[in-house]
Design an enzyme around this catalytic site. Structure first.
Site, PDB file in Angstrom:
ATOM      1  N   ASP A 182     -37.438 -33.454  -6.456  1.00 59.24           N
ATOM      2  CA  ASP A 182     -37.595 -32.024  -6.208  1.00 59.24           C
ATOM      3  C   ASP A 182     -36.256 -31.304  -6.455  1.00 59.24           C
ATOM      4  O   ASP A 182     -35.217 -31.720  -5.940  1.00 59.24           O
ATOM      5  CB  ASP A 182     -38.029 -31.870  -4.737  1.00 59.24           C
ATOM      6  CG  ASP A 182     -38.573 -30.501  -4.426  1.00 59.24           C
ATOM      7  OD1 ASP A 182     -38.912 -29.757  -5.356  1.00 59.24           O
ATOM      8  OD2 ASP A 182     -38.661 -30.171  -3.217  1.00 59.24           O
ATOM      9  N   HIS A 183     -36.276 -30.235  -7.200  1.00 58.07           N
ATOM     10  CA  HIS A 183     -35.070 -29.434  -7.470  1.00 58.07           C
ATOM     11  C   HIS A 183     -33.846 -30.279  -7.808  1.00 58.07           C
ATOM     12  O   HIS A 183     -32.913 -30.400  -7.007  1.00 58.07           O
ATOM     13  CB  HIS A 183     -34.720 -28.524  -6.289  1.00 58.07           C
ATOM     14  CG  HIS A 183     -35.791 -27.537  -6.026  1.00 58.07           C
ATOM     15  ND1 HIS A 183     -35.973 -26.410  -6.792  1.00 58.07           N
ATOM     16  CD2 HIS A 183     -36.790 -27.535  -5.115  1.00 58.07           C
ATOM     17  CE1 HIS A 183     -37.026 -25.759  -6.348  1.00 58.07           C
ATOM     18  NE2 HIS A 183     -37.549 -26.422  -5.347  1.00 58.07           N
ATOM     19  N   GLY A 215     -43.797 -23.258   0.547  1.00 52.32           N
ATOM     20  CA  GLY A 215     -45.083 -23.100   1.239  1.00 52.32           C
ATOM     21  C   GLY A 215     -44.968 -22.788   2.723  1.00 52.32           C
ATOM     22  O   GLY A 215     -45.863 -22.158   3.294  1.00 52.32           O
ATOM     23  N   ASN A 271     -41.848 -27.974   3.186  1.00 53.16           N
ATOM     24  CA  ASN A 271     -40.712 -28.721   3.715  1.00 53.16           C
ATOM     25  C   ASN A 271     -40.289 -28.219   5.102  1.00 53.16           C
ATOM     26  O   ASN A 271     -40.308 -28.974   6.075  1.00 53.16           O
ATOM     27  CB  ASN A 271     -39.531 -28.666   2.736  1.00 53.16           C
ATOM     28  CG  ASN A 271     -38.454 -29.681   3.080  1.00 53.16           C
ATOM     29  OD1 ASN A 271     -38.566 -30.402   4.075  1.00 53.16           O
ATOM     30  ND2 ASN A 271     -37.418 -29.769   2.285  1.00 53.16           N
ATOM     31  N   THR A 272     -39.934 -26.936   5.207  1.00 54.62           N
ATOM     32  CA  THR A 272     -39.371 -26.447   6.475  1.00 54.62           C
ATOM     33  C   THR A 272     -40.280 -26.749   7.672  1.00 54.62           C
ATOM     34  O   THR A 272     -39.811 -27.133   8.747  1.00 54.62           O
ATOM     35  CB  THR A 272     -39.116 -24.920   6.406  1.00 54.62           C
ATOM     36  OG1 THR A 272     -38.416 -24.638   5.196  1.00 54.62           O
ATOM     37  CG2 THR A 272     -38.296 -24.434   7.584  1.00 54.62           C
TER      38      THR A 272
HETATM   39  P1  13P Z   1     -40.473 -24.651   2.237  1.00 53.93           P
HETATM   40  O1  13P Z   1     -39.322 -25.267   2.935  1.00 53.93           O
HETATM   41  O2  13P Z   1     -40.475 -23.162   2.314  1.00 53.93           O
HETATM   42  O3  13P Z   1     -41.772 -25.228   2.687  1.00 53.93           O
HETATM   43  O4  13P Z   1     -40.328 -24.975   0.686  1.00 53.93           O
HETATM   44  C1  13P Z   1     -40.371 -26.293   0.276  1.00 53.93           C
HETATM   45  C2  13P Z   1     -40.227 -26.442  -1.190  1.00 53.93           C
HETATM   46  O5  13P Z   1     -40.635 -25.600  -1.961  1.00 53.93           O
HETATM   47  C3  13P Z   1     -39.574 -27.658  -1.673  1.00 53.93           C
HETATM   48  O6  13P Z   1     -39.526 -27.698  -3.057  1.00 53.93           O
END
Ligand code: 13P
Length: 286
Positions: free
Chosen positions: A81-82, A215, A237-238
């Site tokens: 991811d990223h 999200g 994620n958060t």
């Molecule tokens: P959030 O932390 O807003 O859920 O985003 C997660 C995300 O997009 C990880 O790539």
């Protein structure tokens, strides 16, 4: 036999559902996420940002996901991811990830295209059907609790439909992550509303599955509308991080003498499972 990630994404597009993508920093999160997915029997993607990957270890993460996938014959996939440069993307793909996101949104548009193309070319050269995703438009950077919408995020940094068409055609990416009102992290006063029309327009003209990042904090209604409009993968994620931290804090406060990590951390696993189960039900229309 499990199918390839590409095929599961295609199925999600056809069924108008979204595959959940959840980030982990440790084994507890993997257990919580996997317990929820297995209960509902839906495919999932585990994501590791560069920071998360640095903590767990690339090879360790690949070994974990592959072990679970093979043991249970279960569609669980691993995404880088990223990842911010070619070397990082290459290392992840070489280690055995199923997909990678090259995040070059901070570069000028044409440089973003050059870097993304290089990653796509490398992925294709591996001949193992690994996917490359790229992001277009800015949505902030951190999966954390935010006092306000991150600086630089707004209407002007949302993905322009014409840029998306050109970018997808030039780079030949497999997946596109647009900026459509989504932000990384959870805004304390509530996350902005998604621009559903923009998702629809981008989906109409770009021949690739769309991924919704950021999200956490998005309302259930916005998720439903976004999926209907053409989103096929959603990143969370958060919300997982918050569930983990709150459960851990509570357990330690209530049980100051406990020292066994597997006891201390079980409530965190359970809390993550609960969050992920609710999100997966929504994303998969269950
Ligand atoms: P959030 O932390 O807003 O859920 O985003 C997660 C995300 O997009 C990880 O790539």
């Amino acid at each position: 036999m499990i199918k390839s990630l590409r095929e599961y994404i295609k199925e999600a597009e056809e069924k108008k559902v979204a595959i959940g993508h959840f980030n982990i920093s440790n084994l507890e999160a993997l257990h919580g996420i996997y317990n929820a997915a297995k209960k509902l029997n839906v495919p999932i993607i585990i994501g590791l940002s560069e920071g998360e990957e640095g903590f767990i270890g690339k090879e360790e993460a690949v070994a974990l996901i592959h072990a679970v996938r093979e043991r249970d014959n279960y569609p669980i996939f691993l995404n880088a991811d990223h990842h911010y440069n070619f070397e990082k993307v290459k290392e992840a793909l070489d280690a055995g990830y199923d997909s990678a996101i090259v995040d070059a949104v901070q570069l000028p548009f044409e440089e973003n295209i050059i870097l993304t193309k290089k990653c796509v070319k490398y992925a294709k050269s591996l001949n193992k059907d690994v996917l490359i995703e790229a992001e277009l438009g800015f949505i902030g950077t951190s999966s954390k609790l935010l006092d306000k919408i991150p600086d630089g995020v707004g209407e002007e940094t949302m993905t322009k439909v014409e840029d998306a068409v050109y970018f997808v055609k030039e780079t030949e990416i497999d997946l596109l992550a647009p900026s459509v009102g989504n932000v990384h992290g959870m805004v304390k006063g509530g996350n902005p509303k998604l621009d559903i029309n923009r998702i629809k327009k981008i989906k109409q003209v770009c021949d690739v599955p769309l991924v919704l990042h950021g999200g956490s904090g998005i309302s259930d209604d916005d998720f439903r509308e976004a999926i209907k409009a053409g989103i096929s993968i959603i990143h969370i994620n958060t919300e997982i991080r918050v569930a983990y931290k709150e459960a851990l804090e509570k357990y330690l406060k209530d049980n100051p003498n406990e020292v066994a990590p597997y006891k201390i951390l079980q409530p965190a696993v359970d809390a993550i499972e609960k969050v992920v189960e609710a999100r997966l039900k929504l994303f998969n229309n269950l």
